[in-house]
Each structure stands twice: as structure tokens, then as C-alpha cells.
Design an enzyme around this catalytic site. Structure first.
Site, short mmCIF file in Angstrom:
data_model
loop_
_atom_site.label_atom_id
_atom_site.label_comp_id
_atom_site.label_asym_id
_atom_site.label_seq_id
_atom_site.Cartn_x
_atom_site.Cartn_y
_atom_site.Cartn_z
N GLY A 1 0.83 -1.19 0.00
CA GLY A 1 0.00 0.00 0.00
C GLY A 1 0.86 1.25 0.00
N HIS B 1 1.83 3.24 2.44
CA HIS B 1 2.88 3.27 3.46
C HIS B 1 4.08 2.44 3.03
CE1 HIS B 1 4.57 2.66 7.64
NE2 HIS B 1 4.24 3.94 7.68
N CYS B 2 3.83 1.36 2.30
CA CYS B 2 4.88 0.44 1.89
C CYS B 2 5.86 1.05 0.87
CB CYS B 2 4.28 -0.83 1.27
SG CYS B 2 3.08 -1.67 2.32
N ILE B 3 5.42 2.07 0.14
CA ILE B 3 6.27 2.62 -0.92
C ILE B 3 6.89 3.96 -0.54
CG2 ILE B 3 4.97 1.38 -2.68
CD1 ILE B 3 3.67 3.98 -3.53
#
Length: 342
Positions: free
Chosen positions: A332, A334-336
């Protein structure tokens, strides 16, 4: 070996003021998928939106220069470094600050989310050190396999983690909970570790992380945690959400406060076209300077989630970005992204 905490370094909360946001541009493999433009559109929308609020630096593989130039706004600074993948939260460093404002990083061992068969990490395992150098930060190398999506701190001594990530045999074989907690205390400056048993069901699929915490629970204020809940009993994450919420309500933070737990319902979508359960989650948002970047799913609950976070984080603009192409690739918003504190 001297560890960061001994020198007064700690990981600030995500809502502390940022110097900039770091990201990595999609280059190859499953992150690009069969529809590269979907990946380019999603990553660029995140970067270009953040750039309206704070500086953004995008690490770009030399082979992907043309697509980055086409999709990214001029406000997004680009630096070229070799990349395997585009999940900066996990491949990048965890930034720390010292008592006098000095900048450092925790450089975890990265091995492709537990040495998964499809993953390649010969280039990505070096990105944390490269970013530390570009940021002018002191680097502390941990011996623990970990990713930024596997931890979430309150900035006041508490960290959230999951058992299935930190004790994953593909990551930290034969490590005990005590060893994991010692490493987190030494490198993050935390005093209290809260263990959740597992992550969302889809996260254990082929391209999952095996339970990253940043899709199930996150601090939004000291003593306040938002947690993913799935209202529909037909979805396998219904019990996961109930279990995590109950555990968090029974927990205290490093200062002895009982946690206030705010449930954020999952989108109404239960499955993707292939019939697999989705792990769409509003918890995987990103907090920056004066804004909240929220995953959108073209779902009736998008605005409900925006209202909840807007109330919990007053004074911040809530920006919705279609995160479905990112989730289809295994993560999502936050992950990138990865914050560099001011």
C-alpha cells in the site's frame, strides 16, 4: 559494537516533522506486472501528491529513467541507483534522530521478505546504505532481518510488530522473542515491544510479506492506535481484526498508558476478480507535513476512513489516492514511502 540507543538515537513517530520523503521507482518484475502504466500511475500519484507538501526524493534505476521523467512532476527530485524493486519502506533505511538533532539510520538486513522464491534483492539490499549516504546520515548496521513495514513506533518508546515477520524462519531463524526485542531496543530506542500474532490473510500469499504490521495497526498519537477490522464474517480477516483489536486494548505503552484503540473498517470489497480475499486496508496510510495520504479504493467506506483519520489528526489535510494498483502488487501507500525526520 556500539548501538544507536547507547548514543541517544531513536526512531521518531511518523507524525513528527519530516525533512523529506524517500521513494523508489518501479523497474521490473511483478511490481510492474502486465500493465506497467498502472504501476507508474500509482507511484507517481503518491509522489506528486506528497511533493505538494514536502520534498520527495525518488530513487530511480538507470534503466527506468525515461518512465520516471515522463510520469513524475519536476518537484520530485530523482537520483539514480540500481534497483530490483520499488518498496522503499522495506528496502530503505529506518531513520533515527539523536538528542542533539543528529541524523542516523538503522540499516536492517534485507533478504527479499524472508528469501522468497520470486524475490531478487542483490541491488535492493544495498539501497539503505545508499540512501543513508545521500541523506548524510550516520549508518548503524543491524544483524537482524527486518523491513520498515514490520515496525510501527509511537516515538515515545513503544513499537508494534508481528510474530510471523520477526520470528519468520526465512528471516531470523532460531531467534527468540528476547533477541528480537533487544535488537529493537538497541536500534530504535524503544522500551516496550507489543507483539501481534499475525497480519492479514492475503499477506501470506505468493507476493505477501508474511504479516507486516503496517497494514493492520498503526499509532496516530501517543497512546492511540488505529486497527484494521473486517466487519464481514465471511472474510477470513474478520477474526484477525478482532484478535488484534482485543490484544491492543489489553496492552499498555512504554509510559504505562492503556492504549486507546480506534477501529477502522475495511472497504466493503471482499474479493478480487480471481476470487482471492483482498487485504485492502486504510491502516496503510502515510503521515507527512500537514497531510494524511490515505489509500482509496473507490469504496463507500473511503470517506468514513477519511473522517476517522481527520478527527484523530486535526490540522492535517486528508488526501485520497487510488491504492488498488499498489495493493494488487503486494502493498500500500505506506509500503512505498519512507520518512526522513527533520
Amino acid at each position: 559494537m556500539t548501538v544507536p540507543a547507547e548514543l541517544g538515537f531513536r526512531m521518531p513517530a511518523e507524525w513528527a516533522r519530516h525533512e523529506r520523503t524517500w521513494m523508489a521507482w518501479p523497474t521490473e518484475g511483478y511490481t510492474l506486472g502486465d500493465e506497467p502504466d498502472d504501476a507508474y500511475r500509482a507511484w507517481s500519484q503518491v509522489a506528486n501528491t506528497i511533493a505538494r507538501h514536502e520534498p520527495v526524493t525518488m530513487v530511480v534505476d538507470p534503466a527506468a529513467r525515461a518512465s520516471a521523467e515522463l510520469w513524475l512532476d519536476a518537484a520530485v527530485r530523482q537520483v539514480e541507483r540500481p534497483l530490483n524493486d520499488a518498496w522503499m519502506r522495506d528496502i530503505g533505511p529506518t531513520f533515527l534522530v539523536g538528542d542533539g538533532g543528529e541524523l542516523a539510520v538503522a540499516d536492517w538486513v534485507f533478504n527479499g521478505w524472508g528469501a522468497q522464491e520470486w524475490a531478487q534483492w542483490d541491488k535492493d539490499s544495498k539501497i539503505a546504505e545508499e540512501v543513508a549516504g545521500l541523506a548524510g546520515a550516520r549508518r548503524f548496521a543491524s544483524r537482524m532481518v527486518n523491513e520498515g513495514g514490520g515496525i510501527h513506533v509511537d516515538g515515545e518508546g513503544t513499537v508494534l510488530i508481528t510474530e510471523t515477520v520477526q520470528l519468520d524462519p526465512g528471516r531470523n531463524k532460531d531467534w527468540t522473542k528476547e533477541q528480537v526485542e533487544r535488537e529493537l531496543r538497541d536500534f530504535l530506542g524503544v522500551r516496550k515491544v507489543i507483539w501481534l500474532p499475525r497480519g492479514l490473510t492475503r499477506d501470506y500469499g505468493e507476493f505477501g510479506t508474511r504479516g507486516h504490521v503496517d497494514i493492520v495497526a498503526a499509532f496516530v498519537q501517543p497512546g492511540v492506535v488505529v486497527v484494521h477490522t473486517q466487519p464481514d464474517p465471511a472474510h477470513p480477516d474478520h477474526e484477525v481484526g478482532r484478535e488484534n483489536a482485543a490484544l491492543l486494548r489489553a496492552s499498555t505503552d512504554a509510559k504505562g498508558r492503556h492504549l486507546e484503540v480506534v477501529e477502522i473498517p475495511a472497504p466493503t470489497i471482499l474479493a478480487e476478480a480471481d476470487g482471492e480475499p483482498v487485504d485492502y486496508s486504510y491502516i496503510n496510510h502515510y503521515l507527512g507535513n500537514g497531510f494524511v495520504l490515505l489509500c482509496g479504493f473507490d469504496d463507500p467506506r473511503d470517506q468514513e476512513a477519511a473522517a476517522i483519520l481527520g478527527k484523530l489528526l486535526p490540522g492535517r489535510t486528508v488526501e485520497l489516492v487510488d491504492a488498488r494498483p499498489v495493493f494488487e502488487r503486494g502493498g500500500g501507500i505506506h509500503c512505498i514511502t519512507q520518512q526522513q525526520p527533520a
